[in-house]
Design an enzyme around this catalytic site. Structure first.
Site, PDB file in Angstrom:
ATOM      1  N   ARG A  63       0.815  -1.212   0.000  1.00  0.00           N
ATOM      2  CA  ARG A  63       0.000   0.000   0.000  1.00  0.00           C
ATOM      3  C   ARG A  63       0.854   1.270   0.000  1.00  0.00           C
ATOM      4  O   ARG A  63       0.369   2.334  -0.352  1.00  0.00           O
ATOM      5  CB  ARG A  63      -0.949  -0.016   1.191  1.00  0.00           C
ATOM      6  CG  ARG A  63      -2.324   0.532   0.844  1.00  0.00           C
ATOM      7  CD  ARG A  63      -3.355   0.190   1.877  1.00  0.00           C
ATOM      8  NE  ARG A  63      -2.847   0.339   3.199  1.00  0.00           N
ATOM      9  CZ  ARG A  63      -3.141  -0.491   4.219  1.00  0.00           C
ATOM     10  NH1 ARG A  63      -3.960  -1.496   4.035  1.00  0.00           N
ATOM     11  NH2 ARG A  63      -2.624  -0.292   5.397  1.00  0.00           N
ATOM     12  N   TYR A 117     -13.886  21.986 -12.686  1.00  0.00           N
ATOM     13  CA  TYR A 117     -14.352  20.707 -13.237  1.00  0.00           C
ATOM     14  C   TYR A 117     -15.626  20.284 -12.487  1.00  0.00           C
ATOM     15  O   TYR A 117     -15.657  20.306 -11.253  1.00  0.00           O
ATOM     16  CB  TYR A 117     -13.209  19.718 -13.019  1.00  0.00           C
ATOM     17  CG  TYR A 117     -13.361  18.318 -13.516  1.00  0.00           C
ATOM     18  CD1 TYR A 117     -13.606  18.046 -14.854  1.00  0.00           C
ATOM     19  CD2 TYR A 117     -13.177  17.238 -12.646  1.00  0.00           C
ATOM     20  CE1 TYR A 117     -13.686  16.738 -15.304  1.00  0.00           C
ATOM     21  CE2 TYR A 117     -13.250  15.931 -13.093  1.00  0.00           C
ATOM     22  CZ  TYR A 117     -13.507  15.681 -14.422  1.00  0.00           C
ATOM     23  OH  TYR A 117     -13.583  14.393 -14.853  1.00  0.00           O
ATOM     24  N   ASP A 189      -6.206  22.725  -9.768  1.00  0.00           N
ATOM     25  CA  ASP A 189      -6.288  21.635 -10.740  1.00  0.00           C
ATOM     26  C   ASP A 189      -5.522  22.109 -11.969  1.00  0.00           C
ATOM     27  O   ASP A 189      -5.955  23.000 -12.694  1.00  0.00           O
ATOM     28  CB  ASP A 189      -7.759  21.352 -11.065  1.00  0.00           C
ATOM     29  CG  ASP A 189      -7.927  20.146 -11.991  1.00  0.00           C
ATOM     30  OD1 ASP A 189      -7.001  19.861 -12.767  1.00  0.00           O
ATOM     31  OD2 ASP A 189      -9.002  19.520 -11.946  1.00  0.00           O
ATOM     32  N   LYS A 214      -4.941  12.330 -18.405  1.00  0.00           N
ATOM     33  CA  LYS A 214      -4.981  13.169 -19.605  1.00  0.00           C
ATOM     34  C   LYS A 214      -3.611  13.201 -20.302  1.00  0.00           C
ATOM     35  O   LYS A 214      -3.216  12.224 -20.878  1.00  0.00           O
ATOM     36  CB  LYS A 214      -5.500  14.556 -19.242  1.00  0.00           C
ATOM     37  CG  LYS A 214      -6.783  14.522 -18.380  1.00  0.00           C
ATOM     38  CD  LYS A 214      -7.969  14.004 -19.150  1.00  0.00           C
ATOM     39  CE  LYS A 214      -9.188  13.664 -18.293  1.00  0.00           C
ATOM     40  NZ  LYS A 214      -9.708  14.708 -17.452  1.00  0.00           N
TER      41      LYS A 214
HETATM   42  C1  LIG Z   1     -10.483  14.575 -16.320  1.00  0.00           C
HETATM   43  C2  LIG Z   1     -10.236  15.642 -15.346  1.00  0.00           C
HETATM   44  C3  LIG Z   1     -10.131  15.348 -13.998  1.00  0.00           C
HETATM   45  C4  LIG Z   1     -10.382  13.976 -13.432  1.00  0.00           C
HETATM   46  O1  LIG Z   1      -9.474  13.026 -13.852  1.00  0.00           O
HETATM   47  P1  LIG Z   1      -9.921  11.483 -13.890  1.00  0.00           P
HETATM   48  O2  LIG Z   1      -8.624  10.775 -13.991  1.00  0.00           O
HETATM   49  O3  LIG Z   1     -10.808  11.341 -15.071  1.00  0.00           O
HETATM   50  O4  LIG Z   1     -10.629  11.204 -12.617  1.00  0.00           O
HETATM   51  C5  LIG Z   1      -9.867  16.389 -13.131  1.00  0.00           C
HETATM   52  N1  LIG Z   1      -9.729  17.640 -13.567  1.00  0.00           N
HETATM   53  C6  LIG Z   1      -9.810  17.951 -14.858  1.00  0.00           C
HETATM   54  C7  LIG Z   1      -9.639  19.367 -15.268  1.00  0.00           C
HETATM   55  C8  LIG Z   1     -10.097  16.968 -15.786  1.00  0.00           C
HETATM   56  O5  LIG Z   1     -10.240  17.295 -17.059  1.00  0.00           O
END
Ligand SMILES: *Cc1c(COP(=O)(O)O)cnc(C)c1O
Length: 403
Positions: A63, A117, A189, A214
């Site tokens: 973990r 988001y 973010d 992403k």
């Molecule tokens: C896709 C996304 C997330 C979340 O990521 P996941 O891996 O899909 O949970 C968070 N913030 C932004 C801006 C995103 O585009």
């Protein structure tokens, strides 16, 4: 001679050299996939000693990760100036919610940028609310209203740049500075630009969160998230992740690490294509507004130029008039753009969106926009030839006009 760990190396070089310090580094370029839940100890004394010593990079139990995950964390930390460490999570959203849980306590108030988001908004309005943590949405373009939104109990500020879907660029250094003055922790973010395009901690934020799903993974086949921070907040994040039991698989970590190595060239190519396509869209009759800070003359461009080192292929545009059916004809006609969530992969994607349901403070449509101008599409530009993508969009617009 500069060593591989020389912090003065430029980020493109660190993208190649970082995260390669493990025991394997002399033998192979990439860390092996260490699949291990049980780690073995030499003796009972060894077991007791290591249990007490909760350091990074120590074998303990699955973990807490193993060398494959540590290599990825180390590489991401090396790319984020000001970071003491990086915690990995099973998705970007897990990184967001775990980071918020690590810094907030019942009775605290969280400020959330109105263009965050949508699932981030839901964490505030659902999960956190259930724990007695209050939230207020604010317009990140209105510094005065933002400052006025703080109260004695405001503990944290959740930022995102550019804004989700609508791509506004806010003044992060100013927002983060105000948060610090008010004694609140700022989280951002930073999925759009990544640490390569926007060194978030250097720009004043306390915690930088990236959906590795992403650009970093970059190949639409793995989900992961990360949060990087300086010493104080990194400790909190790490403890929080250990208590929540967050761990990522070594196979996934190896995939993300592989994506990371080529991220800079992918982002550069995507950004160049996105700029060309955004410029082409801006000239079209059927397009009312292109929402991209890359494009000179758009709101946000000057701040983007001031604060960012790069961009990416994700932007949106608003159709002039038309209805939802016409918009769907456009998107359905596209061959090279897939229809799907996520973005930042090597392939292009298109997504129709409506923004009213996911804003409460920022007016939409904006002042000066036609009342009919509300059907929007988000594009994630991949690595295809930009002229082929433009030809595909041209066919899409023909379908839009068929109605
Ligand atoms: C896709 C996304 C997330 C979340 O990521 P996941 O891996 O899909 O949970 C968070 N913030 C932004 C801006 C995103 O585009």
């Amino acid at each position: 001679m500069a060593g591989k760990d020389d912090p003065t190396l430029r980020s493109d070089t660190r993208l190649v050299t970082s995260g390669r310090s493990g025991a394997f580094a002399e033998a192979v370029v990439n860390p092996p996939v260490w699949r291990a839940s049980t780690h073995l100890y030499a003796s009972c004394a060894d077991l007791r000693e290591r249990k007490a010593d909760n350091r990074d990079g120590q074998f303990f139990y699955g973990r807490r990760g193993a060398p494959t995950q540590w290599a990825l964390s180390e590489a991401l930390t090396a790319l984020e100036p000001g970071a003491a460490g990086t915690v990995l999570y099973p998705s970007g959203l897990a990184a967001l919610s775990a980071a918020l849980l690590a810094v907030l306590r019942s009775g605290d108030v969280l400020l959330v940028a109105d263009n965050a988001y949508d699932p981030t908004r839901s964490v505030a309005t659902g999960l956190l609310k259930g724990f007695g943590i209050e939230h207020r949405f604010f317009d990140p373009l209105d510094l005065e209203a933002y400052e006025a939104a703080f109260c004695d109990r405001t503990r944290a500020v959740m930022l995102e740049v550019p804004g989700s879907l609508t791509m506004e660029v806010c003044d992060i250094p100013a927002l983060a500075r105000i948060a610090r003055e008010k004694g609140a922790v700022s989280l951002v973010d930073n999925t759009w630009a990544t640490a390569l395009g926007f060194p978030a901690l250097e720009r004043g934020c306390d915690i930088a969160i990236t959906a590795l799903t992403k650009h970093v993974g970059g190949h639409s086949d793995v989900m992961m998230g990360a949060a990087s921070a300086g010493e104080r907040w990194y400790r909190r994040l790490r403890l929080g992740a250990q208590q929540l039991g967050h761990v990522v698989s070594p196979d996934d970590a190896a995939l993300v690490l592989r994506g990371l190595r080529t991220m800079s060239v992918r982002l550069e190519r995507e950004t160049a294509s996105a700029l060309a396509i955004a410029g082409w869209l801006a000239e079209r009759e059927e397009v009312a507004h292109v929402l991209s800070p890359l494009l000179p003359g758009t709101p946000g461009h000057a701040l983007w130029q001031r604060d960012f080192n790069g961009g990416c292929g994700l932007f949106s545009f608003v159709l002039r008039g038309g209805d939802d059916a016409a918009r769907c004809r456009l998107v359905d006609r596209l061959d090279l753009f897939g229809i799907g969530y996520s973005w930042g992969g090597f392939e292009s994607l298109a997504l129709p969106f409506d923004v009213e349901p996911v804003r409460s403070r920022m007016a939409w449509p904006k002042a000066g926009w036609g009342v009919e101008d509300r059907h929007a599409i988000r594009l994630s530009i991949g690595l295809e030839d930009k002229d082929d993508l433009i030809a595909d969009l041209e066919r899409g617009f023909a379908a839009f006009n068929e109605g």
